[in-house]
Design an enzyme around this catalytic site. Structure first.
Site, PDB file in Angstrom:
ATOM      1  N   ASP A  38      -8.029  24.541  93.038  1.00  0.00           N
ATOM      2  CA  ASP A  38      -8.807  25.781  92.988  1.00  0.00           C
ATOM      3  C   ASP A  38     -10.287  25.406  92.859  1.00  0.00           C
ATOM      4  O   ASP A  38     -10.672  24.293  93.205  1.00  0.00           O
ATOM      5  CB  ASP A  38      -8.306  26.688  91.848  1.00  0.00           C
ATOM      6  CG  ASP A  38      -8.442  26.041  90.475  1.00  0.00           C
ATOM      7  OD1 ASP A  38      -9.124  24.992  90.360  1.00  0.00           O
ATOM      8  OD2 ASP A  38      -7.885  26.587  89.503  1.00  0.00           O
ATOM      9  N   HIS A  79     -10.101  22.652  89.590  1.00  0.00           N
ATOM     10  CA  HIS A  79      -9.056  21.694  89.197  1.00  0.00           C
ATOM     11  C   HIS A  79      -8.487  20.900  90.353  1.00  0.00           C
ATOM     12  O   HIS A  79      -8.335  21.444  91.452  1.00  0.00           O
ATOM     13  CB  HIS A  79      -7.919  22.457  88.502  1.00  0.00           C
ATOM     14  CG  HIS A  79      -8.387  23.229  87.312  1.00  0.00           C
ATOM     15  ND1 HIS A  79      -8.593  24.585  87.345  1.00  0.00           N
ATOM     16  CD2 HIS A  79      -8.739  22.814  86.078  1.00  0.00           C
ATOM     17  CE1 HIS A  79      -9.040  24.988  86.161  1.00  0.00           C
ATOM     18  NE2 HIS A  79      -9.146  23.940  85.372  1.00  0.00           N
ATOM     19  N   SER A 139      -8.328  22.051  80.353  1.00  0.00           N
ATOM     20  CA  SER A 139      -7.368  22.460  81.382  1.00  0.00           C
ATOM     21  C   SER A 139      -6.898  21.324  82.277  1.00  0.00           C
ATOM     22  O   SER A 139      -5.924  21.497  82.997  1.00  0.00           O
ATOM     23  CB  SER A 139      -7.991  23.555  82.256  1.00  0.00           C
ATOM     24  OG  SER A 139      -9.204  23.096  82.817  1.00  0.00           O
TER      25      SER A 139
END
Ligand SMILES: *[C@@H]1O[C@H](CO)[C@@H](O)[C@H](O)[C@H]1NC(C)=O
Ligand SMILES: *[C@@H]1O[C@H](CO)[C@@H](O)[C@H](O)[C@H]1NC(C)=O
Ligand SMILES: *[C@@H]1O[C@H](CO)[C@@H](O)[C@H](O)[C@H]1NC(C)=O
Ligand SMILES: *[C@@H]1O[C@H](CO)[C@@H](O)[C@H](O)[C@H]1NC(C)=O
Ligand SMILES: *[C@@H]1O[C@H](CO)[C@@H](O)[C@H](O)[C@H]1NC(C)=O
Ligand SMILES: *[C@@H]1O[C@H](CO)[C@@H](O)[C@H](O)[C@H]1NC(C)=O
Length: 374
Positions: A339, A342, A42
């Site tokens: 978040d 990340h 991600s």
């Protein structure tokens, strides 16, 4: 807990950003490499998981408030408020656009898109095939990502060899393997062997690089996992397990990140010595994170909140969801984390700059600028 200060590092880096962009001539003329191929998790996914029907909402970023600072101000599948690491690197290399998600391409468009690059990365995935499956349901493992790449290369026939060898292969993976390891039962087992676990990850990495080399790739930029124990979500995990280091981060997780970097560097040195024409650039993200968490007493207002996520406020008090109902911090650029897991767009830009232009502090043996020029 008081926020620690990463301001000085961020500020210096962002000034250099301007210089680097000018030096690289982003936007004017040819990119520094013909194409960029992106693999990993991600940190670099640009929306591949949106095209995986079995991938759960936990491993997608296709809803607000993701993308709030993206040019379209809409969620795209990037796990960021705006650009991610792959986007920044693409821009520094001089591409007008970040390579698109493989999943977004119509079958007849894939070969044409290979000429400037494709992104195969999938949020939640790791070096092990099993990583991400329990949490996400379905992800593209690294093995899947390489299979997709190899099949396109094969479709291109011998036209691909020159293109692929001159292009940049950009890989950011490994954090999810560490998250699952420290979050699972392994760390409560007194006989666990962390070195053996990491050796398994490094062996997998080595075989992926060999596959890429066999498909024609020669220029590899590798991003080692950062201090994953300092993600806001992991601070609370470390606190619950009574395993906090000097940064009030999850100590075991951070130790694994540091050890993994050393093992990856040594694997790359060994591998490249045996593979003619292979060159690499590895970023010691753990050391880079150390300098952020350990920078003393800067009172500048740049990126000085390092223990709490901007969206939802995950931190020592526990994880928090970043979704439509989450509260947002007022100044996104002041936050290291977007978040619970990340980095913000700003933090990714700082990391990308180091990858691109650092001269030996965090990036070894050469930066991406030099790798691209070889
Ligand atoms: C591709 O293959 C053809 C036929 O085997 C050959 O003539 C040509 O030189 C090859 N091109 C490259 C770039 O290797
Ligand atoms: C941890 O151990 C429990 C009890 O043995 C088991 O039910 C659970 O599935 C295990 N969790 C993981 C992530 O392996
Ligand atoms: C852990 O594994 C490594 C490598 O497999 C091995 O060399 C080492 O002896 C093991 N350590 C223990 C305490 O078993
Ligand atoms: C910060 O860096 C110093 C010097 O390198 C080191 O002694 C110290 O342990 C570091 N702090 C933490 C919390 O790791
Ligand atoms: C590139 O790789 C070759 C071997 O594959 C090595 O001899 C050379 O020193 C490398 N170049 C740089 C700048 O690291
Ligand atoms: C990249 O590294 C080289 C030396 O390793 C250094 O001279 C150069 O300034 C660095 N940055 C850029 C943008 O080339």
């Amino acid at each position: 807990m008081a926020a620690r200060h990463g301001g000085a590092f961020a500020l210096v880096a962002l000034c250099l950003l301007e210089l680097a962009l000018r030096g690289a001539g982003a936007g004017d003329g040819e990119p520094l490499v013909p194409a960029m191929f992106v693999f990993g998790d991600s940190t670099v996914d640009v929306g591949n998981n949106n095209f995986l029907p079995g991938c759960s909402a936990d491993c997608r970023a296709n809803y607000a408030r993701y993308g709030v600072d993206y040019p379209s101000h809409a969620p795209t599948g990037r796990f960021s408020n705006g650009y991610n690491l792959a986007d920044h690197i693409a821009r520094f290399l001089g591409f007008a656009e970040s390579p698109p998600a493989y999943g977004s391409l119509p079958p007849e468009g894939i070969i044409e898109q290979m000429r400037s690059g494709i992104n195969f990365a999938s949020g939640g995935s790791g070096l092990q095939d099993v990583t991400g499956k329990a949490l996400c349901g379905q992800v593209h493992s690294m093995s899947d990502q390489l299979d997709m790449f190899a099949s396109v290369v094969q479709m291109m026939g011998n036209c691909s060899s020159d293109l692929v060898s001159r292009s940049l292969v950009f890989i950011s993976v490994g954090s999810n393997d560490l998250f699952e390891y420290v979050g699972g039962n392994a760390t409560s087992c007194p006989n666990r062997n962390d070195t053996a676990f990491l050796q398994g990850l490094v062996a997998a990495y080595r075989s992926y690089l060999q596959e890429l080399y066999a498909a024609g790739a020669r220029k590899f930029s590798i991003v080692s996992p950062s201090l994953v124990g300092c993600c806001p979500s992991q601070r609370s995990a470390g606190w619950l397990k009574d395993d906090l280091d000097g940064y009030y981060c999850f100590g075991t997780a951070n130790r694994l990140s540091r050890q993994l970097y050393r093992m990856l560097l040594s694997m790359l040195q060994d591998l490249s010595a045996g593979l003619a024409g292979m060159n690499f650039s590895i970023c010691d993200s753990a050391a880079m994170a150390d300098s952020v968490f350990n920078s003393t007493g800067s009172s500048s207002n740049a990126m000085n909140v390092v223990d709490t996520g901007c969206c939802g406020g995950a931190g020592i008090l526990g994880p928090a969801k970043c979704d439509r109902s989450a509260t947002l911090c007022p100044d996104r650029a002041a936050y290291l984390f977007w978040d619970g897991f990340h980095p913000t767009e700003t933090a990714s830009a700082v990391a990308a700059l180091a990858l691109f232009a650092d001269s030996g502090r965090y990036v070894h043996p050469i930066n991406i600028t030099r790798l691209a020029a070889l």
